[in-house]
Scaffold this motif. Structure first.
Motif, mmCIF file in Angstrom:
data_model
loop_
_atom_site.group_PDB
_atom_site.id
_atom_site.type_symbol
_atom_site.label_atom_id
_atom_site.label_comp_id
_atom_site.label_asym_id
_atom_site.label_seq_id
_atom_site.Cartn_x
_atom_site.Cartn_y
_atom_site.Cartn_z
ATOM 1 N N ALA A 100 -29.796 -7.604 75.133
ATOM 2 C CA ALA A 100 -30.818 -7.749 73.749
ATOM 3 C C ALA A 100 -30.405 -8.581 73.126
ATOM 4 C CB ALA A 100 -30.619 -6.402 73.298
ATOM 5 N N LEU A 101 -29.383 -9.001 72.707
ATOM 6 C CA LEU A 101 -28.927 -10.072 72.070
ATOM 7 C C LEU A 101 -29.193 -11.444 72.539
ATOM 8 C CD1 LEU A 101 -27.393 -11.023 69.354
ATOM 9 C CD2 LEU A 101 -25.062 -11.048 70.560
ATOM 10 N N LEU A 102 -29.068 -11.496 73.926
ATOM 11 C CA LEU A 102 -29.268 -12.633 74.622
ATOM 12 C C LEU A 102 -30.736 -13.066 74.383
ATOM 13 C CD1 LEU A 102 -28.609 -15.263 76.358
ATOM 14 C CD2 LEU A 102 -28.863 -13.706 78.116
ATOM 15 N N LEU A 103 -31.498 -11.970 74.721
ATOM 16 C CA LEU A 103 -33.091 -12.147 74.629
ATOM 17 C C LEU A 103 -33.256 -12.556 73.198
ATOM 18 C CD1 LEU A 103 -34.280 -9.510 77.244
ATOM 19 C CD2 LEU A 103 -34.180 -12.179 77.545
ATOM 20 N N TRP A 104 -32.903 -11.921 72.385
ATOM 21 C CA TRP A 104 -33.318 -12.244 70.743
ATOM 22 C C TRP A 104 -32.713 -13.481 70.507
ATOM 23 C CZ3 TRP A 104 -30.089 -13.850 66.908
ATOM 24 C CH2 TRP A 104 -30.586 -13.714 65.600
ATOM 25 N N GLY A 105 -31.614 -14.183 70.913
ATOM 26 C CA GLY A 105 -31.131 -15.373 70.738
ATOM 27 C C GLY A 105 -31.941 -16.532 71.260
ATOM 28 N N ASP A 152 -33.884 -26.957 84.183
ATOM 29 C CA ASP A 152 -34.587 -26.286 83.432
ATOM 30 C C ASP A 152 -35.700 -25.047 84.034
ATOM 31 O OD1 ASP A 152 -33.916 -27.661 81.182
ATOM 32 O OD2 ASP A 152 -35.775 -29.151 81.479
ATOM 33 N N THR A 153 -35.956 -25.499 85.400
ATOM 34 C CA THR A 153 -36.614 -24.535 86.178
ATOM 35 C C THR A 153 -35.690 -23.293 86.516
ATOM 36 O OG1 THR A 153 -37.842 -26.008 86.923
ATOM 37 C CG2 THR A 153 -38.073 -24.134 88.086
ATOM 38 N N LEU A 154 -34.666 -23.492 86.897
ATOM 39 C CA LEU A 154 -33.715 -22.554 87.017
ATOM 40 C C LEU A 154 -33.378 -21.410 85.793
ATOM 41 C CD1 LEU A 154 -30.826 -23.684 89.439
ATOM 42 C CD2 LEU A 154 -32.624 -21.925 89.972
ATOM 43 N N GLU A 155 -33.174 -22.110 84.770
ATOM 44 C CA GLU A 155 -33.097 -21.597 83.581
ATOM 45 C C GLU A 155 -34.104 -20.617 83.012
ATOM 46 O OE1 GLU A 155 -32.192 -23.521 79.635
ATOM 47 O OE2 GLU A 155 -30.168 -23.230 80.246
ATOM 48 N N GLU A 156 -35.165 -21.230 83.337
ATOM 49 C CA GLU A 156 -36.456 -20.211 82.926
ATOM 50 C C GLU A 156 -36.682 -19.086 83.907
ATOM 51 O OE1 GLU A 156 -39.364 -19.732 80.385
ATOM 52 O OE2 GLU A 156 -38.034 -21.622 80.345
ATOM 53 N N LEU A 157 -36.316 -19.298 84.951
ATOM 54 C CA LEU A 157 -36.178 -18.194 86.055
ATOM 55 C C LEU A 157 -35.362 -17.305 85.740
ATOM 56 C CD1 LEU A 157 -36.691 -20.002 89.299
ATOM 57 C CD2 LEU A 157 -38.602 -18.401 88.305
ATOM 58 N N LEU A 158 -34.108 -17.629 85.171
ATOM 59 C CA LEU A 158 -32.864 -16.845 84.890
ATOM 60 C C LEU A 158 -33.521 -15.903 83.636
ATOM 61 C CD1 LEU A 158 -30.055 -15.989 84.457
ATOM 62 C CD2 LEU A 158 -29.816 -18.009 83.040
ATOM 63 N N TRP A 185 -31.437 -20.072 72.203
ATOM 64 C CA TRP A 185 -30.217 -20.120 73.131
ATOM 65 C C TRP A 185 -30.469 -20.515 74.638
ATOM 66 C CZ3 TRP A 185 -27.453 -15.095 71.410
ATOM 67 C CH2 TRP A 185 -27.114 -15.352 70.085
ATOM 68 N N ARG A 186 -29.637 -21.128 75.073
ATOM 69 C CA ARG A 186 -29.795 -21.660 76.623
ATOM 70 C C ARG A 186 -28.431 -22.008 77.120
ATOM 71 N NH1 ARG A 186 -33.625 -26.692 77.002
ATOM 72 N NH2 ARG A 186 -32.718 -26.676 78.885
#
Length: 180
Positions: A132-137, A81-87, A143-144
Motif C-alpha cells: 500500500a505504501l509503495l503504491l501510494w509513493g 521503463d517497460t519492466l518497471e511499468e509491468l512491475l 517512486w520507482r
C-alpha cells in the motif's frame, strides 16, 4: 541464461514439496468464504511473486546499465521503463487480490488464535501495508527504481515468511497444525 537460475529453484521446490508432509484439508459446502480466502491468497501470492521476479530483473538490468555492460540478456529483455511499468501493474493486481484475501480471512476464519493463524495474519497485513505504501509513493511521489524494488522484495519476503515460515515453525518444530 535464465534456466541456470530457474532450474535449481524448481528442483528445490520439488524436493521440498515431496519431503514435507502436509495434511489434507477438505472444504465443505459451508465454507465458501474460506474457499474464496484460500483461492485469493494463492492468486495474490502468485501474482506478487511474479512481481518479485520482475523486481529482480529490474535490479539486474539497472545494475548492468550502470556498469555500461550491455550484454545479450539486457538486449533480450524489455526496456527498463517497460519492466518497471509491468512491475507496478503486477503489484496493483496482487495488492487488490491480497486485500480480498485478507478481508475474507478476517471475516470467515473462525478462531484466529485457536487455529494458530495470528502470526500469519499479522505478517500478511505488514506485507499489505508495504505494498500500500509503495503504491501510494508511486502515485503521490513518483517512486520507482531501487526504492520500488526494495519495497517489493520486502513485501514478498513478508508474504513468504507469513506462509512458509509460519508453516515451518508450526508444523515441523512445534508439531502442530493450522486447523487443530
Amino acid at each position: 541464461d535464465a534456466s541456470l537460475v530457474v532450474l535449481p529453484l524448481s528442483v528445490l521446490v520439488l524436493v521440498a514439496e515431496g519431503s514435507i508432509a502436509t495434511p489434507v484439508m477438505e472444504l465443505s459446502r459451508n465454507s465458501a468464504g474460506i474457499t474464496v480466502h484460500i483461492i485469493t491468497s494463492v492468486i495474490a501470492y502468485g501474482v506478487l511473486s511474479i512481481a518479485g521476479v520482475y523486481a529482480l530483473f529490474v535490479t539486474l538490468i539497472d545494475s548492468l546499465l550502470r556498469q555500461h555492460s550491455v550484454n545479450k540478456l539486457v538486449q533480450t529483455l524489455p526496456a527498463l521503463d517497460t519492466l518497471e511499468e509491468l512491475l507496478f501493474h503486477l503489484i496493483k493486481a496482487g495488492f487488490a487480490v491480497l486485500t480480498i484475501s485478507l478481508l475474507t480471512g478476517l471475516v470467515f476464519v473462525n478462531d484466529l488464535f485457536g487455529q494458530h493463524l495470528a502470526h500469519k495474519t499479522i505478517l500478511s497485513i505488514f506485507a499489505w501495508l508495504i505494498f500500500a505504501l509503495l503504491l501510494w509513493g508511486r502515485w503521490k511521489k513518483g517512486w520507482r527504481g531501487r526504492i520500488a524494488v526494495r519495497m517489493t522484495l520486502a513485501g514478498i519476503a513478508l508474504l513468504l515468511l507469513s506462509y512458509f515460515g509460519s508453516k515451518l515453525i508450526l508444523e515441523v518444530f512445534l508439531q502442530r497444525s493450522w486447523h487443530s
